[in-house]
Design a protein around this motif. Structure first.
Motif, mmCIF file in Angstrom:
data_model
loop_
_atom_site.group_PDB
_atom_site.id
_atom_site.type_symbol
_atom_site.label_atom_id
_atom_site.label_comp_id
_atom_site.label_asym_id
_atom_site.label_seq_id
_atom_site.Cartn_x
_atom_site.Cartn_y
_atom_site.Cartn_z
ATOM 1 N N GLU A 177 0.843 -1.186 0.000
ATOM 2 C CA GLU A 177 0.000 0.000 0.000
ATOM 3 C C GLU A 177 0.887 1.248 0.000
ATOM 4 O O GLU A 177 1.905 1.285 0.700
ATOM 5 C CB GLU A 177 -0.922 0.004 1.214
ATOM 6 N N ILE A 178 0.493 2.232 -0.759
ATOM 7 C CA ILE A 178 1.303 3.438 -0.905
ATOM 8 C C ILE A 178 1.526 4.125 0.441
ATOM 9 O O ILE A 178 2.581 4.702 0.679
ATOM 10 C CB ILE A 178 0.684 4.403 -1.945
ATOM 11 N N GLY A 179 0.571 4.029 1.358
ATOM 12 C CA GLY A 179 0.728 4.632 2.675
ATOM 13 C C GLY A 179 1.857 4.017 3.476
ATOM 14 O O GLY A 179 2.407 4.653 4.369
ATOM 15 N N ALA A 180 2.242 2.788 3.153
ATOM 16 C CA ALA A 180 3.343 2.130 3.856
ATOM 17 C C ALA A 180 4.689 2.398 3.184
ATOM 18 O O ALA A 180 5.733 2.239 3.803
ATOM 19 C CB ALA A 180 3.103 0.623 3.913
ATOM 20 N N VAL A 181 4.653 2.824 1.929
ATOM 21 C CA VAL A 181 5.895 3.028 1.178
ATOM 22 C C VAL A 181 6.626 4.281 1.657
ATOM 23 O O VAL A 181 7.825 4.251 1.882
ATOM 24 C CB VAL A 181 5.609 3.096 -0.333
ATOM 25 N N PHE A 182 5.914 5.390 1.828
ATOM 26 C CA PHE A 182 6.569 6.650 2.193
ATOM 27 C C PHE A 182 7.277 6.568 3.553
ATOM 28 O O PHE A 182 8.417 6.995 3.669
ATOM 29 C CB PHE A 182 5.596 7.820 2.133
ATOM 30 N N PRO A 183 6.626 6.020 4.579
ATOM 31 C CA PRO A 183 7.354 5.890 5.850
ATOM 32 C C PRO A 183 8.585 4.984 5.706
ATOM 33 O O PRO A 183 9.632 5.254 6.306
ATOM 34 C CB PRO A 183 6.333 5.279 6.801
ATOM 35 N N ALA A 184 8.490 3.948 4.897
ATOM 36 C CA ALA A 184 9.639 3.066 4.693
ATOM 37 C C ALA A 184 10.760 3.822 3.992
ATOM 38 O O ALA A 184 11.932 3.676 4.349
ATOM 39 C CB ALA A 184 9.227 1.842 3.891
ATOM 40 N N LEU A 185 10.417 4.624 2.996
ATOM 41 C CA LEU A 185 11.437 5.418 2.310
ATOM 42 C C LEU A 185 12.072 6.429 3.255
ATOM 43 O O LEU A 185 13.270 6.660 3.208
ATOM 44 C CB LEU A 185 10.832 6.143 1.106
#
Length: 93
Positions: free
Chosen positions: A81-89
């Protein structure tokens, strides 16, 4: 929208940068299409066109590109999910 994080190369990406190196890097069956695109391009579109074909040439020599494309087309590629990608980045920047 979702995306899968990809492992990255541990060095500079070797992308062909000139018309000649792009032509040589392309498989023979794509060279005529590349030349036709160059022949038909307006001058203001040449920079973007060369960059696009450089990416094509790069992926044709990447052994993992076909497998990754096949997984995307078949729907078997892992997604997030895109919402999980930004915090990971943010954690790796």
């Amino acid at each position: 929208m979702s995306a899968e994080p990809l492992g990255h190369a541990s060095g500079p990406i070797d992308r062909p940068r000139t018309v000649g190196t792009i032509r040589r890097a392309l498989p023979p069956e794509l060279r005529d299409r590349f030349q036709a695109a160059l022949d038909d391009a307006d001058p203001e579109d040449l920079f973007g066109l060369v960059a696009q074909w450089a990416a094509v040439a790069q992926t044709t020599t990447d052994a993992g590109a076909d497998a990754a494309a096949g997984a995307v087309r078949s729907g078997t590629a892992a997604t997030y999910e895109i919402g999980a990608v930004f915090p990971a980045l943010a954690g790796i920047l």
